[in-house]
Write a protein that holds these residues in place. Structure first.
Motif, PDB file in Angstrom:
ATOM      1  N   VAL A 105      15.040 -24.836 -10.033  1.00  0.00           N
ATOM      2  CA  VAL A 105      14.387 -23.580 -10.398  1.00  0.00           C
ATOM      3  C   VAL A 105      13.529 -23.142  -9.214  1.00  0.00           C
ATOM      4  O   VAL A 105      12.621 -23.861  -8.791  1.00  0.00           O
ATOM      5  CB  VAL A 105      13.508 -23.743 -11.656  1.00  0.00           C
ATOM      6  N   TYR A 106      13.850 -21.973  -8.674  1.00  0.00           N
ATOM      7  CA  TYR A 106      13.107 -21.429  -7.536  1.00  0.00           C
ATOM      8  C   TYR A 106      12.154 -20.348  -8.038  1.00  0.00           C
ATOM      9  O   TYR A 106      12.592 -19.314  -8.551  1.00  0.00           O
ATOM     10  CB  TYR A 106      14.080 -20.857  -6.501  1.00  0.00           C
ATOM     11  N   LEU A 107      10.849 -20.599  -7.910  1.00  0.00           N
ATOM     12  CA  LEU A 107       9.827 -19.642  -8.336  1.00  0.00           C
ATOM     13  C   LEU A 107       9.431 -18.802  -7.134  1.00  0.00           C
ATOM     14  O   LEU A 107       8.755 -19.284  -6.217  1.00  0.00           O
ATOM     15  CB  LEU A 107       8.600 -20.386  -8.892  1.00  0.00           C
ATOM     16  N   HIS A 108       9.863 -17.546  -7.121  1.00  0.00           N
ATOM     17  CA  HIS A 108       9.576 -16.700  -5.961  1.00  0.00           C
ATOM     18  C   HIS A 108       8.286 -15.895  -6.116  1.00  0.00           C
ATOM     19  O   HIS A 108       7.722 -15.427  -5.126  1.00  0.00           O
ATOM     20  CB  HIS A 108      10.742 -15.740  -5.704  1.00  0.00           C
ATOM     21  N   GLY A 109       7.819 -15.708  -7.334  1.00  0.00           N
ATOM     22  CA  GLY A 109       6.624 -14.907  -7.568  1.00  0.00           C
ATOM     23  C   GLY A 109       5.421 -15.385  -6.764  1.00  0.00           C
ATOM     24  O   GLY A 109       5.141 -16.569  -6.692  1.00  0.00           O
ATOM     25  N   PRO A 189       2.538 -21.860 -11.119  1.00  0.00           N
ATOM     26  CA  PRO A 189       1.318 -21.511 -10.383  1.00  0.00           C
ATOM     27  C   PRO A 189       0.719 -20.210 -10.910  1.00  0.00           C
ATOM     28  O   PRO A 189       1.430 -19.356 -11.459  1.00  0.00           O
ATOM     29  CB  PRO A 189       1.816 -21.337  -8.936  1.00  0.00           C
ATOM     30  N   GLU A 190      -0.570 -20.050 -10.738  1.00  0.00           N
ATOM     31  CA  GLU A 190      -1.255 -18.865 -11.230  1.00  0.00           C
ATOM     32  C   GLU A 190      -0.666 -17.592 -10.637  1.00  0.00           C
ATOM     33  O   GLU A 190      -0.553 -16.569 -11.324  1.00  0.00           O
ATOM     34  CB  GLU A 190      -2.749 -18.949 -10.898  1.00  0.00           C
ATOM     35  N   LEU A 191      -0.275 -17.644  -9.368  1.00  0.00           N
ATOM     36  CA  LEU A 191       0.319 -16.468  -8.727  1.00  0.00           C
ATOM     37  C   LEU A 191       1.624 -16.056  -9.416  1.00  0.00           C
ATOM     38  O   LEU A 191       1.909 -14.865  -9.561  1.00  0.00           O
ATOM     39  CB  LEU A 191       0.586 -16.755  -7.241  1.00  0.00           C
ATOM     40  N   VAL A 192       2.405 -17.028  -9.855  1.00  0.00           N
ATOM     41  CA  VAL A 192       3.658 -16.749 -10.559  1.00  0.00           C
ATOM     42  C   VAL A 192       3.364 -16.106 -11.915  1.00  0.00           C
ATOM     43  O   VAL A 192       4.017 -15.135 -12.317  1.00  0.00           O
ATOM     44  CB  VAL A 192       4.479 -18.038 -10.749  1.00  0.00           C
ATOM     45  N   LEU A 193       2.369 -16.620 -12.608  1.00  0.00           N
ATOM     46  CA  LEU A 193       1.990 -16.064 -13.916  1.00  0.00           C
ATOM     47  C   LEU A 193       1.483 -14.632 -13.783  1.00  0.00           C
ATOM     48  O   LEU A 193       1.760 -13.778 -14.637  1.00  0.00           O
ATOM     49  CB  LEU A 193       0.926 -16.944 -14.572  1.00  0.00           C
ATOM     50  N   GLU A 194       0.736 -14.370 -12.702  1.00  0.00           N
ATOM     51  CA  GLU A 194       0.220 -13.015 -12.476  1.00  0.00           C
ATOM     52  C   GLU A 194       1.365 -12.033 -12.241  1.00  0.00           C
ATOM     53  O   GLU A 194       1.356 -10.915 -12.753  1.00  0.00           O
ATOM     54  CB  GLU A 194      -0.734 -13.013 -11.282  1.00  0.00           C
ATOM     55  N   VAL A 195       2.355 -12.439 -11.453  1.00  0.00           N
ATOM     56  CA  VAL A 195       3.520 -11.582 -11.207  1.00  0.00           C
ATOM     57  C   VAL A 195       4.271 -11.343 -12.507  1.00  0.00           C
ATOM     58  O   VAL A 195       4.708 -10.222 -12.802  1.00  0.00           O
ATOM     59  CB  VAL A 195       4.455 -12.224 -10.153  1.00  0.00           C
ATOM     60  N   ASP A 196       4.407 -12.388 -13.310  1.00  0.00           N
ATOM     61  CA  ASP A 196       5.171 -12.282 -14.545  1.00  0.00           C
ATOM     62  C   ASP A 196       4.556 -11.284 -15.520  1.00  0.00           C
ATOM     63  O   ASP A 196       5.267 -10.598 -16.255  1.00  0.00           O
ATOM     64  CB  ASP A 196       5.282 -13.653 -15.216  1.00  0.00           C
ATOM     65  N   LYS A 197       3.234 -11.180 -15.517  1.00  0.00           N
ATOM     66  CA  LYS A 197       2.553 -10.237 -16.409  1.00  0.00           C
ATOM     67  C   LYS A 197       2.910  -8.796 -16.075  1.00  0.00           C
ATOM     68  O   LYS A 197       2.862  -7.923 -16.943  1.00  0.00           O
ATOM     69  CB  LYS A 197       1.038 -10.417 -16.299  1.00  0.00           C
ATOM     70  N   SER A 223      17.360   3.216   0.997  1.00  0.00           N
ATOM     71  CA  SER A 223      16.055   3.849   1.118  1.00  0.00           C
ATOM     72  C   SER A 223      15.002   2.801   1.435  1.00  0.00           C
ATOM     73  O   SER A 223      15.257   1.607   1.386  1.00  0.00           O
ATOM     74  CB  SER A 223      15.695   4.551  -0.203  1.00  0.00           C
ATOM     75  N   ALA A 224      13.795   3.250   1.803  1.00  0.00           N
ATOM     76  CA  ALA A 224      12.718   2.321   2.132  1.00  0.00           C
ATOM     77  C   ALA A 224      12.331   1.528   0.892  1.00  0.00           C
ATOM     78  O   ALA A 224      12.235   2.060  -0.203  1.00  0.00           O
ATOM     79  CB  ALA A 224      11.507   3.099   2.654  1.00  0.00           C
ATOM     80  N   VAL A 225      12.112   0.212   1.073  1.00  0.00           N
ATOM     81  CA  VAL A 225      11.750  -0.636  -0.059  1.00  0.00           C
ATOM     82  C   VAL A 225      10.621  -1.566   0.334  1.00  0.00           C
ATOM     83  O   VAL A 225      10.380  -1.827   1.510  1.00  0.00           O
ATOM     84  CB  VAL A 225      12.953  -1.488  -0.525  1.00  0.00           C
ATOM     85  N   ASN A 226       9.922  -2.083  -0.670  1.00  0.00           N
ATOM     86  CA  ASN A 226       8.927  -3.124  -0.480  1.00  0.00           C
ATOM     87  C   ASN A 226       9.650  -4.456  -0.635  1.00  0.00           C
ATOM     88  O   ASN A 226      10.110  -4.795  -1.723  1.00  0.00           O
ATOM     89  CB  ASN A 226       7.826  -2.980  -1.531  1.00  0.00           C
ATOM     90  N   LEU A 227       9.762  -5.220   0.449  1.00  0.00           N
ATOM     91  CA  LEU A 227      10.526  -6.459   0.418  1.00  0.00           C
ATOM     92  C   LEU A 227       9.990  -7.462  -0.581  1.00  0.00           C
ATOM     93  O   LEU A 227      10.726  -8.304  -1.094  1.00  0.00           O
ATOM     94  CB  LEU A 227      10.550  -7.102   1.815  1.00  0.00           C
ATOM     95  N   ASP A 228       8.679  -7.398  -0.878  1.00  0.00           N
ATOM     96  CA  ASP A 228       8.057  -8.397  -1.740  1.00  0.00           C
ATOM     97  C   ASP A 228       7.877  -7.926  -3.177  1.00  0.00           C
ATOM     98  O   ASP A 228       7.339  -8.663  -3.999  1.00  0.00           O
ATOM     99  CB  ASP A 228       6.690  -8.802  -1.163  1.00  0.00           C
ATOM    100  N   ALA A 229       8.317  -6.720  -3.494  1.00  0.00           N
ATOM    101  CA  ALA A 229       8.181  -6.225  -4.866  1.00  0.00           C
ATOM    102  C   ALA A 229       9.305  -6.772  -5.731  1.00  0.00           C
ATOM    103  O   ALA A 229      10.465  -6.755  -5.331  1.00  0.00           O
ATOM    104  CB  ALA A 229       8.214  -4.695  -4.876  1.00  0.00           C
ATOM    105  N   PRO A 230       8.997  -7.288  -6.930  1.00  0.00           N
ATOM    106  CA  PRO A 230      10.042  -7.815  -7.812  1.00  0.00           C
ATOM    107  C   PRO A 230      11.041  -6.736  -8.186  1.00  0.00           C
ATOM    108  O   PRO A 230      10.681  -5.590  -8.421  1.00  0.00           O
ATOM    109  CB  PRO A 230       9.262  -8.286  -9.048  1.00  0.00           C
ATOM    110  N   MET A 231      12.319  -7.110  -8.236  1.00  0.00           N
ATOM    111  CA  MET A 231      13.363  -6.200  -8.696  1.00  0.00           C
ATOM    112  C   MET A 231      13.633  -6.543 -10.150  1.00  0.00           C
ATOM    113  O   MET A 231      14.102  -7.638 -10.465  1.00  0.00           O
ATOM    114  CB  MET A 231      14.630  -6.365  -7.853  1.00  0.00           C
ATOM    115  N   THR A 232      13.338  -5.627 -11.034  1.00  0.00           N
ATOM    116  CA  THR A 232      13.368  -5.951 -12.458  1.00  0.00           C
ATOM    117  C   THR A 232      14.574  -5.400 -13.196  1.00  0.00           C
ATOM    118  O   THR A 232      14.618  -5.396 -14.403  1.00  0.00           O
ATOM    119  CB  THR A 232      12.105  -5.422 -13.137  1.00  0.00           C
TER     120      THR A 232
END
Length: 249
Positions: A105-109, A189-197, A223-232
């Protein structure tokens, strides 16, 4: 006749018991690609949390968890060296914890693209991974994939087998991940939980295969994109019965 200076230079260094114990605590021999490499445990100490054991799934397969948010800062002067030793540490962990089939399981958030290894580094490491670890990996689940992740996955096609690609599944949120593997022993990790919210639950199933995300990736790349923004969202998701369901990009 050999003089004393030459003799002292060529002789094998002698260590006290305390010094030898310290060396064993700070170094670890890891077999990679048929050779024993030395892993510097001191160098990677702040980053060992990158790999952990997440229990077992319903089929009894070990769940290994990689949290990318724990990777070293990309601006660190020793960034690539740390990554090299982290790779050795991960191989050591797999060797000790994985004896049969397993799930990764790879957690990218929470991870930033600047902190992640490049494609050439991935190619080199992939070539050094023992065949049994590739063969015994039954599923690679990527949580919170971003445009950068999907772009990188596509760039690895020249050196990754098709069979390996069939094992990759993208999941948009933790709820979807828990439908695939038990999440009670995974330490998010807390950072992953924050992204998930922040991830919308409009895509109820929230998971899809690599090939089914390519249309969305190509459309977004124009088009221009934010490389670090989650794709949902993706062109398709895969429900339990395996039938593809069309989804907006």
């Amino acid at each position: 006749m050999v003089d004393d200076d030459a003799k002292s230079t060529d002789s094998i260094p002698e260590y006290t018991y305390a010094e030898e114990s310290n060396r064993e605590q700070t170094r670890r021999g890891v077999e990679v690609d048929g050779k024993i490499e030395t892993c510097n445990l001191v160098l990677i100490e702040p980053y060992k949390r990158v790999m952990s054991h997440g229990g077992y799934d319903k089929k009894g397969r070990a769940i290994m968890v990689f949290a990318a948010c724990h990777l070293p800062d990309g601006h660190h002067p020793d960034h690539e060296e740390i990554l090299d030793h982290l790779f050795l540490w991960i191989m050591h962990q797999l060797d000790g914890l994985v004896t049969d089939d397993y799930v990764l399981v790879y957690l990218h958030g929470g991870a930033l693209s600047k902190n992640l290894p490049g494609v050439l580094w991935m190619k080199r490491c992939y070539g050094q991974i023992e065949r049994r670890f590739k063969k015994d990996l039954k599923q690679l689940i990527i949580l919170h994939p971003t445009f950068w992740v999907k772009m990188t996955v596509n760039m690895t096609r020249p050196f990754i087998s098709h069979k390996f690609y069939e094992k990759i599944v993208f999941v948009n949120h933790i709820d979807a991940l828990r439908e695939l593997v038990p999440g009670d022993r995974i330490e998010f990790p807390e950072l992953v939980l924050e992204v998930d919210k922040k991830v919308p639950r409009s895509d109820v199933t929230g998971r899809y295969k690599v090939d089914e995300s390519e249309a969305g990736l190509l459309a977004t790349s124009k088009s221009a994109v934010n490389l670090d923004a989650p794709m949902t969202s993706a062109t398709a998701v895969v429900p339990d019965d395996g039938a593809a369901v069309t989804q907006s990009v």
